[in-house]
Motif scaffolding. Structure first.
Motif, mmCIF file in Angstrom:
data_model
loop_
_atom_site.group_PDB
_atom_site.id
_atom_site.type_symbol
_atom_site.label_atom_id
_atom_site.label_comp_id
_atom_site.label_asym_id
_atom_site.label_seq_id
_atom_site.Cartn_x
_atom_site.Cartn_y
_atom_site.Cartn_z
ATOM 1 N N GLU A 111 1.030 -1.262 0.068
ATOM 2 C CA GLU A 111 0.214 -0.255 -0.012
ATOM 3 C C GLU A 111 0.995 1.400 0.011
ATOM 4 O O GLU A 111 0.612 2.223 -0.820
ATOM 5 C CB GLU A 111 -0.931 -0.043 1.163
ATOM 6 N N GLU A 112 1.822 1.243 0.711
ATOM 7 C CA GLU A 112 2.868 2.514 0.913
ATOM 8 C C GLU A 112 3.375 2.739 -0.565
ATOM 9 O O GLU A 112 3.640 3.517 -1.043
ATOM 10 C CB GLU A 112 3.969 2.263 1.818
ATOM 11 N N SER A 114 2.139 1.704 -3.519
ATOM 12 C CA SER A 114 1.338 2.032 -4.439
ATOM 13 C C SER A 114 0.940 3.500 -4.066
ATOM 14 O O SER A 114 0.810 4.118 -5.169
ATOM 15 C CB SER A 114 0.032 1.258 -4.316
ATOM 16 N N VAL A 115 1.048 3.987 -3.056
ATOM 17 C CA VAL A 115 0.721 5.515 -2.861
ATOM 18 C C VAL A 115 1.769 6.346 -3.581
ATOM 19 O O VAL A 115 1.459 7.324 -4.292
ATOM 20 C CB VAL A 115 0.743 5.704 -1.278
ATOM 21 N N VAL A 116 2.978 5.870 -3.271
ATOM 22 C CA VAL A 116 4.140 6.617 -4.009
ATOM 23 C C VAL A 116 3.971 6.503 -5.494
ATOM 24 O O VAL A 116 4.190 7.585 -6.311
ATOM 25 C CB VAL A 116 5.397 6.126 -3.606
ATOM 26 N N ASP A 118 1.168 6.317 -7.423
ATOM 27 C CA ASP A 118 -0.001 7.118 -7.755
ATOM 28 C C ASP A 118 0.264 8.451 -7.444
ATOM 29 O O ASP A 118 -0.199 9.278 -8.314
ATOM 30 C CB ASP A 118 -1.239 6.631 -6.715
ATOM 31 N N ASP A 119 1.477 8.935 -6.633
ATOM 32 C CA ASP A 119 1.531 10.448 -6.595
ATOM 33 C C ASP A 119 2.894 10.780 -7.514
ATOM 34 O O ASP A 119 2.851 11.906 -7.522
ATOM 35 C CB ASP A 119 2.215 10.667 -5.400
ATOM 36 N N ASP A 122 1.541 13.694 -9.696
ATOM 37 C CA ASP A 122 1.012 14.959 -8.999
ATOM 38 C C ASP A 122 2.150 15.954 -9.559
ATOM 39 O O ASP A 122 3.480 15.700 -9.403
ATOM 40 C CB ASP A 122 1.006 14.791 -7.570
#
Length: 131
Positions: A111-112, A114-116, A118-119, A122
């Motif tokens: 999950e950690e 995946s967040v990276v 996904d970001d 940005d």
């Protein structure tokens, strides 16, 4: 003789007028091209900054991926050296707890990461064409 001089003056006058109009047109085109060049230079700088940011984030992600791979290799080696079948048969409830905790830890790491991932996009935006 006067007619020749008048003809020369008219030709020179028309030639001067044509050259003046060409000069005005060229000045207008030059201003337009300078504006286009400035816009392109700004777009290039923006793209270079975005590329640098993306490269930095990809390097960070690569380091995290390498760390996760090392941890996975460590777990794999641990499992290969661990007499799993004997342990499960000896105390199945304790082994279930350990496996569940390990799975939870791995899922949190995924999950950690995946967040990276996904970001990563940005802050990076395409600039609209301003024709």
């Amino acid at each position: 003789m006067q007619q020749v001089l008048i003809g020369i003056i008219i030709v020179l006058g028309l030639g001067g007028y044509w050259l003046y109009n060409e000069n005005v047109t060229l000045k207008t085109n030059n201003v337009s091209l300078e504006k286009a060049i400035a816009t392109q230079e700004e777009a290039i700088k923006t793209l270079e900054n975005d590329f640098e940011l993306q490269t930095q984030q990809m390097n960070e992600l690569s380091l995290k991926s390498q760390a996760a791979q090392r941890e996975l290799n460590r777990y794999t080696q641990f499992i290969q050296n661990y007499e799993l079948s004997a342990k499960i048969l000896a105390d199945p409830i304790e082994m279930q707890r350990k496996i569940n905790n390990g799975t939870k830890h791995i899922m949190e790491n995924i999950e950690e990461i995946s967040v990276v991932v996904d970001d990563l996009h940005d802050g990076l935006q395409l600039q609209p064409n301003s024709d």
